[in-house]
Motif scaffolding. Structure first.
Motif, PDB file in Angstrom:
ATOM      1  N   LEU A 208      21.550  28.257  16.512  1.00 19.30           N
ATOM      2  CA  LEU A 208      22.106  27.173  17.441  1.00 19.30           C
ATOM      3  C   LEU A 208      21.192  26.045  17.678  1.00 19.30           C
ATOM      4  CD1 LEU A 208      23.698  26.930  20.274  1.00 19.30           C
ATOM      5  CD2 LEU A 208      22.002  28.437  21.455  1.00 19.30           C
ATOM      6  N   GLU A 209      19.873  26.408  17.208  1.00 20.47           N
ATOM      7  CA  GLU A 209      18.822  25.351  17.544  1.00 20.47           C
ATOM      8  C   GLU A 209      19.324  23.959  16.702  1.00 20.47           C
ATOM      9  OE1 GLU A 209      14.145  24.167  17.344  1.00 20.47           O
ATOM     10  OE2 GLU A 209      14.895  26.492  17.407  1.00 20.47           O
ATOM     11  N   ASP A 210      19.875  24.228  15.458  1.00 18.65           N
ATOM     12  CA  ASP A 210      20.287  23.063  14.595  1.00 18.65           C
ATOM     13  C   ASP A 210      21.414  22.529  14.935  1.00 18.65           C
ATOM     14  OD1 ASP A 210      18.023  23.887  13.047  1.00 18.65           O
ATOM     15  OD2 ASP A 210      19.128  25.210  11.861  1.00 18.65           O
ATOM     16  N   GLU A 211      22.428  23.139  15.692  1.00 17.83           N
ATOM     17  CA  GLU A 211      23.487  22.585  16.106  1.00 17.83           C
ATOM     18  C   GLU A 211      23.816  22.132  17.536  1.00 17.83           C
ATOM     19  OE1 GLU A 211      26.123  22.093  13.910  1.00 17.83           O
ATOM     20  OE2 GLU A 211      25.005  23.082  12.196  1.00 17.83           O
ATOM     21  N   ILE A 212      22.969  22.630  18.435  1.00 19.81           N
ATOM     22  CA  ILE A 212      23.532  22.434  19.764  1.00 19.81           C
ATOM     23  C   ILE A 212      23.260  21.039  20.206  1.00 19.81           C
ATOM     24  CG2 ILE A 212      20.854  22.407  20.605  1.00 19.81           C
ATOM     25  CD1 ILE A 212      22.179  24.595  22.980  1.00 19.81           C
ATOM     26  N   GLY A 213      22.474  20.080  19.232  1.00 22.24           N
ATOM     27  CA  GLY A 213      22.503  18.587  19.823  1.00 22.24           C
ATOM     28  C   GLY A 213      23.853  18.036  19.719  1.00 22.24           C
ATOM     29  N   ARG A 214      24.805  18.406  19.182  1.00 19.26           N
ATOM     30  CA  ARG A 214      26.212  17.981  19.175  1.00 19.26           C
ATOM     31  C   ARG A 214      27.009  18.331  20.503  1.00 19.26           C
ATOM     32  NH1 ARG A 214      29.999  21.216  16.879  1.00 19.26           N
ATOM     33  NH2 ARG A 214      29.072  23.113  15.751  1.00 19.26           N
ATOM     34  N   GLN A 225      17.322  34.129  29.108  1.00 18.38           N
ATOM     35  CA  GLN A 225      16.762  32.610  28.865  1.00 18.38           C
ATOM     36  C   GLN A 225      17.136  32.420  27.298  1.00 18.38           C
ATOM     37  OE1 GLN A 225      13.093  30.328  29.572  1.00 18.38           O
ATOM     38  NE2 GLN A 225      14.082  30.536  31.578  1.00 18.38           N
ATOM     39  N   VAL A 226      18.318  31.938  27.253  1.00 23.83           N
ATOM     40  CA  VAL A 226      18.703  31.384  25.742  1.00 23.83           C
ATOM     41  C   VAL A 226      18.429  29.761  25.744  1.00 23.83           C
ATOM     42  CG1 VAL A 226      20.174  33.491  25.113  1.00 23.83           C
ATOM     43  CG2 VAL A 226      20.956  31.451  26.451  1.00 23.83           C
ATOM     44  N   LEU A 227      18.548  29.206  26.832  1.00 20.32           N
ATOM     45  CA  LEU A 227      18.311  27.795  26.970  1.00 20.32           C
ATOM     46  C   LEU A 227      17.028  27.479  27.581  1.00 20.32           C
ATOM     47  CD1 LEU A 227      21.905  26.670  28.179  1.00 20.32           C
ATOM     48  CD2 LEU A 227      21.092  26.319  25.792  1.00 20.32           C
ATOM     49  N   ASP A 228      15.975  27.826  26.597  1.00 19.20           N
ATOM     50  CA  ASP A 228      14.778  27.887  27.034  1.00 19.20           C
ATOM     51  C   ASP A 228      13.948  26.344  26.580  1.00 19.20           C
ATOM     52  OD1 ASP A 228      14.353  27.753  24.352  1.00 19.20           O
ATOM     53  OD2 ASP A 228      13.473  29.531  24.270  1.00 19.20           O
ATOM     54  N   GLN A 229      12.821  25.865  26.872  1.00 19.60           N
ATOM     55  CA  GLN A 229      12.101  24.930  26.703  1.00 19.60           C
ATOM     56  C   GLN A 229      12.657  24.185  25.078  1.00 19.60           C
ATOM     57  OE1 GLN A 229       8.456  24.299  28.002  1.00 19.60           O
ATOM     58  NE2 GLN A 229       8.697  24.950  29.920  1.00 19.60           N
ATOM     59  N   MET A 230      12.479  25.039  24.273  1.00 20.66           N
ATOM     60  CA  MET A 230      12.491  24.499  22.958  1.00 20.66           C
ATOM     61  C   MET A 230      14.043  24.379  22.653  1.00 20.66           C
ATOM     62  SD  MET A 230      11.485  26.805  19.428  1.00 20.66           S
ATOM     63  CE  MET A 230       9.734  26.799  20.071  1.00 20.66           C
ATOM     64  N   MET A 231      14.987  25.092  23.130  1.00 26.24           N
ATOM     65  CA  MET A 231      16.178  24.825  22.833  1.00 26.24           C
ATOM     66  C   MET A 231      16.804  23.570  23.654  1.00 26.24           C
ATOM     67  SD  MET A 231      18.703  26.148  21.000  1.00 26.24           S
ATOM     68  CE  MET A 231      18.328  27.867  20.866  1.00 26.24           C
ATOM     69  N   LEU A 232      16.271  23.354  24.785  1.00 26.79           N
ATOM     70  CA  LEU A 232      16.825  22.329  25.900  1.00 26.79           C
ATOM     71  C   LEU A 232      16.130  20.977  25.163  1.00 26.79           C
ATOM     72  CD1 LEU A 232      15.926  23.748  29.451  1.00 26.79           C
ATOM     73  CD2 LEU A 232      18.265  23.178  28.280  1.00 26.79           C
ATOM     74  N   GLU A 233      15.144  20.864  24.386  1.00 22.14           N
ATOM     75  CA  GLU A 233      14.292  19.893  23.646  1.00 22.14           C
ATOM     76  C   GLU A 233      15.806  19.225  22.716  1.00 22.14           C
ATOM     77  OE1 GLU A 233      12.086  17.965  24.074  1.00 22.14           O
ATOM     78  OE2 GLU A 233      10.428  19.160  25.363  1.00 22.14           O
ATOM     79  N   LYS A 234      16.431  20.068  22.252  1.00 20.08           N
ATOM     80  CA  LYS A 234      17.605  19.845  21.323  1.00 20.08           C
ATOM     81  C   LYS A 234      18.915  19.477  21.953  1.00 20.08           C
ATOM     82  CE  LYS A 234      14.930  21.072  17.716  1.00 20.08           C
ATOM     83  NZ  LYS A 234      14.369  20.237  16.760  1.00 20.08           N
ATOM     84  N   VAL A 235      18.938  19.527  23.103  1.00 20.86           N
ATOM     85  CA  VAL A 235      20.123  19.326  24.004  1.00 20.86           C
ATOM     86  C   VAL A 235      20.524  17.736  24.149  1.00 20.86           C
ATOM     87  CG1 VAL A 235      21.527  19.526  25.917  1.00 20.86           C
ATOM     88  CG2 VAL A 235      20.330  21.596  24.606  1.00 20.86           C
ATOM     89  N   SER A 236      21.486  17.210  23.985  1.00 19.94           N
ATOM     90  CA  SER A 236      21.834  15.794  24.402  1.00 19.94           C
ATOM     91  C   SER A 236      21.253  15.479  25.909  1.00 19.94           C
ATOM     92  CB  SER A 236      23.135  15.308  24.055  1.00 19.94           C
ATOM     93  OG  SER A 236      23.236  14.142  24.735  1.00 19.94           O
ATOM     94  N   ARG A 237      20.597  14.540  26.270  1.00 19.45           N
ATOM     95  CA  ARG A 237      20.486  14.325  27.573  1.00 19.45           C
ATOM     96  C   ARG A 237      21.710  13.947  28.543  1.00 19.45           C
ATOM     97  NH1 ARG A 237      16.809  15.922  25.252  1.00 19.45           N
ATOM     98  NH2 ARG A 237      14.631  15.761  25.347  1.00 19.45           N
TER      99      ARG A 237
END
Length: 305
Positions: A208-214, A225-237
């Motif tokens: 997920l971490e590699d793909e969530i940016g799209r 908590q699956v959308l933790d700080q590390m994962m949220l850093e990869k999410v588009s603003r």
């Protein structure tokens, strides 16, 4: 009128609009209803109103609490109540052992107390037959929230559904029907295979971490908590997160806000977006569940005697 519940006395305690529809449907099936926490609701000539929960626990066959359950202090959600309703230890100790306590979500403290006191606790939110039907208004409500929060159409969007459980599958199916490009995220190989069979882009949580940016819209159904700080850093603003997991959700909302990501917690959607349907769903599931349980209790009591 069905008389399947004739002679059975229910205390319906608190809740929101869906409980009003539930009460009406139970009455059609012959149930006698005592309402606790409905002082400000529209009058129901066939429902007796009690001034407090303490007054009714010894006068009914079933205690029916809201799907939401209680907060950490034992306070029952009661939209139409004039005063707080608290499910505390003293009240629990006064419940007769042959009276089941039916509730959507039971917090750990309530489960522990019920076990210690020998209370028949029926936690209903996790029942397949109820959760699957409730997933319909939940999914519709989540999509509605996403439409209001985004500047794009759902059609053509990159929509991620985290967790392919009872709600996740319904949500993914609806999104596909609208024309979204849906990525279904799961852990079980069987869920990954089913996602592929449905035409979703299937993704394991490991990746997920590699793909969530799209992702443009993220729907989370996972109750941790699956959308933790590390994962949220990869999410588009510019992405929008709609979290359907039970409180506190599966998102670090404080960190999402700090990053400027719009994230909304959306528990209890059936009672918010479609209370009439949600009440009818409860009225469809609860009678047979309760009748089976009351029969079991009565049979056990006779054997003990």
């Amino acid at each position: 009128m069905s008389a399947g519940l004739k002679g059975i006395r229910f205390a319906v305690v608190g809740g929101d609009d869906r409980e009003l529809y539930l009460i009406s449907e139970l009455q059609k099936q012959g149930a006698y209803i005592i309402g606790v926490g409905f002082e400000k609701a529209s009058p129901n000539s066939e429902m007796m109103l009690a001034t407090s929960l303490e007054d009714v626990v010894s006068k009914v066959d079933v205690l029916l609490f809201p799907m939401f359950g209680t907060d950490e202090r034992g306070v029952v959600k009661a939209k139409y109540s004039d005063r707080p309703i608290v499910l505390n230890k003293k009240l629990l100790e006064s419940i007769p052992r042959n009276v089941p306590l039916v509730i959507g979500y039971a917090r750990p403290a309530l489960k522990s107390a019920a076990e210690n006191l020998g209370i028949q606790l029926l936690e209903t939110a996790k029942l397949d037959e109820l959760a699957i039907l409730n997933s319909i208004p939940s999914a519709e409500g989540a999509i509605q929230m996403a439409m209001e929060a985004t500047k794009i159409t759902i059609h053509g969007s990159q929509s991620f559904v985290l967790g392919l459980g009872r709600c996740g599958w319904t949500l993914a199916r609806m999104l596909v029907g609208i024309g979204a490009h849906v990525t279904g995220v799961a852990r079980k190989p069987s869920d990954i295979a089913r996602a592929e069979e449905m035409g979703l882009q299937a993704l394991h949580f490991i990746n997920l971490e590699d793909e969530i940016g799209r992702a443009e819209i993220i729907f989370n159904t996972v109750p941790h908590q699956v959308l933790d700080q590390m994962m949220l850093e990869k999410v588009s603003r510019d992405a929008v997160i709609i979290d359907l997991a039970s409180i506190p959700g599966g998102t670090d909302f404080e960190y999402a806000q700090m990053l400027g990501i719009k994230a909304q917690l959306a528990p209890g959607l059936p009672g918010i977006v479609a209370p009439k349907t949600a009440g009818r769903i409860l009225a469809h599931i609860y009678p047979q569940l309760i009748l089976r349980h009351l029969t079991t209790i009565n049979t056990t009591c006779k054997v003990e005697v």
